[in-house]
Structures are given as C-alpha cells and as structure tokens.
Design an enzyme around this catalytic site. Structure first.
Site, PDB file in Angstrom:
ATOM      1  N   HIS A   1       0.398  75.574 -71.961  1.00  0.00           N
ATOM      2  CA  HIS A   1       1.826  75.440 -71.671  1.00  0.00           C
ATOM      3  C   HIS A   1       2.455  74.369 -72.552  1.00  0.00           C
ATOM      4  O   HIS A   1       3.558  74.550 -73.093  1.00  0.00           O
ATOM      5  CB  HIS A   1       2.013  75.086 -70.192  1.00  0.00           C
TER       6      HIS A   1
ATOM      7  N   HIS B   1     -10.659  73.973 -66.410  1.00  0.00           N
ATOM      8  CA  HIS B   1     -10.036  75.263 -66.750  1.00  0.00           C
ATOM      9  C   HIS B   1      -8.536  75.239 -66.474  1.00  0.00           C
ATOM     10  O   HIS B   1      -7.732  75.705 -67.288  1.00  0.00           O
ATOM     11  CB  HIS B   1     -10.700  76.380 -65.947  1.00  0.00           C
ATOM     12  N   GLU B   2      -8.161  74.697 -65.321  1.00  0.00           N
ATOM     13  CA  GLU B   2      -6.725  74.624 -64.992  1.00  0.00           C
ATOM     14  C   GLU B   2      -5.991  73.713 -65.967  1.00  0.00           C
ATOM     15  O   GLU B   2      -4.844  73.967 -66.323  1.00  0.00           O
ATOM     16  CB  GLU B   2      -6.538  74.145 -63.552  1.00  0.00           C
TER      17      GLU B   2
ATOM     18  N   HIS C   1      -4.924  75.540 -68.977  1.00  0.00           N
ATOM     19  CA  HIS C   1      -3.613  76.196 -68.866  1.00  0.00           C
ATOM     20  C   HIS C   1      -2.481  75.201 -69.125  1.00  0.00           C
ATOM     21  O   HIS C   1      -1.451  75.560 -69.711  1.00  0.00           O
ATOM     22  CB  HIS C   1      -3.454  76.819 -67.481  1.00  0.00           C
TER      23      HIS C   1
END
Length: 232
Positions: free
Chosen positions: A111, A103-104, A107
C-alpha cells in the site's frame, strides 16, 4: 421438467471439485498453523512486536497495530491504516504468529509503495462484491425465463468480475509473503530454520487463495457450459 437439467446437471462436478479444493486448502492452513504455533521463536517476539518492528524499520509510522478477536482473522485495513492481528497471533511468540504478522505488514508495504496489483484488487472490490452476490442468480433467472440469452450473458459477465478479483488476489498475496520472509530474516526476528517454518505457514495460507481462484474459475466454466447447452 424444464429446470431438471439445471438442478441435476453433471456440470455440478465442477462445483464439487472447487468445494473439495477449498476444504483441503482450509484444512491444510489450519493444521500447518497449529503445528508451528507450538514452535516458539528464538527471539521471543510476539506477532504485535514483529509487526511494529517491521513497520518501524520501513519508516512507516502512520499505521497502527491492533488486536482483533478470532482465529486467523488477521488483515490490513488500508482505509483506516491499521494492521489487525488475531488472538493466535497478536501476543503469540511462535514462528507461525511471526509469519502471519509479517505477511500483513507485507500488505502495508504494498500500500505504501502503491503496488499495482494491490491497487487493481482494491478497485475491483465493489464490482467483485456485486459479481459474487448477483452473478449466479442472474444466470438462474435467465434460465428460468426461457433461457433468456441477454440475462444469462449479463450474469456470466457480472460473475466474471468476482473471478477476476480472485485471480488478481494471487500475486498480491504471494508478494506479501515474499516481503514478509525477507523482513523477518533481514531484521533478525527469526533464524534460518525458523524462517523455513514461517514460510510453510504462509505457503499453506497461499493455497487457500489458489483454491478460491480455482473454485471461481470452475464455477464460471460451469455457467458458460450451461449457457451453451441451453442455446443448443
């Protein structure tokens, strides 16, 4: 008792509903994570290895993966380009840890691709911090000063920035989870059944953001209702 209506106003039920939603969501994410933290993945990959594998597969070589203390304190820091994974994720081989780590990385992908909702959320951070800290105090000050409509309206609009941040956060978090689940299955990090278990962890985590947004909206609605009553 000029302020009796504010401190004992029935609109407090809105705040109570928001608080209950947040408590339920928090309890759910913790229980779901703890349940699947006991399920070891067939691949035996840790959260850190998962993150590194996903980033490498995506050709993202300028983002580090680091350990951070705490439980579920995982996050991606775009300013330093580092994915920080908590004690229960970094060295853990569970399907829960793999889901959170991926999940991270979702991100990170956002980005890297300049995902519009993430850019909007990032731009809103300073205003949202001001709104969450000062919005309600400004409204209270306006009520204390004889229902000063100018201050009350300013407070409501300032708090609205914090609400907007919570709303924009929702598509960012859901999209990161979608990307995560695609990656861990596509790269063979989990099996089909394990993917479903990771998905349950991420879905439970998503509910915390939904609850936070709902609580903020209910608080804003309360402020608007109080403002209308004072004017009457």
């Amino acid at each position: 008792m000029p302020y009796f209506g504010y401190y004992f106003d029935p609109t407090y039920i809105l705040v109570l509903i928001g608080a209950v939603l947040s408590i339920i969501a928090s309890a759910r994410v913790n229980s779901t994570f703890n349940k699947y933290a006991r399920v070891r993945s067939m691949s035996g990959m840790t959260g850190a290895q998962t993150a590194e594998a996903i980033l490498r597969s995506k050709g993202i070589n300028d983002v580090r993966v680091e350990h951070i203390r705490g439980n579920l304190t995982d996050h991606y820091d775009p300013s330093r380009k580092v994915v920080r994974l908590s004690d229960s994720v970094y060295n853990a081989t569970s399907v829960a840890a793999i889901g959170v780590a991926a999940h991270e990385c979702g991100h990170v992908m956002q980005h890297h691709e300049k995902y519009a909702p993430l850019n909007i959320r990032t731009a809103l951070v300073p205003a949202a911090n001001i709104g969450s800290r000062l919005g309600i105090p400004i409204v209270i000050l306006g009520l204390i000063l004889g229902s000063n409509s100018v201050l009350i309206n300013i407070g409501i609009w300032v708090f609205s920035l914090a609400v907007l941040f919570q709303i924009v956060t929702l598509p960012v978090e859901f999209d990161a989870s979608r990307r995560a689940l695609v990656c861990i299955e596509q790269y063979g990090i989990v099996t089909g059944d394990e993917r479903a278990k990771s998905a349950r962890v991420l879905r439970a985590a998503a509910y915390t953001y939904v609850a936070a947004a709902a609580a903020s909206i209910l608080q804003l609605l309360r402020l608007v209702m109080l403002s209308g009553r004072r004017r009457d």
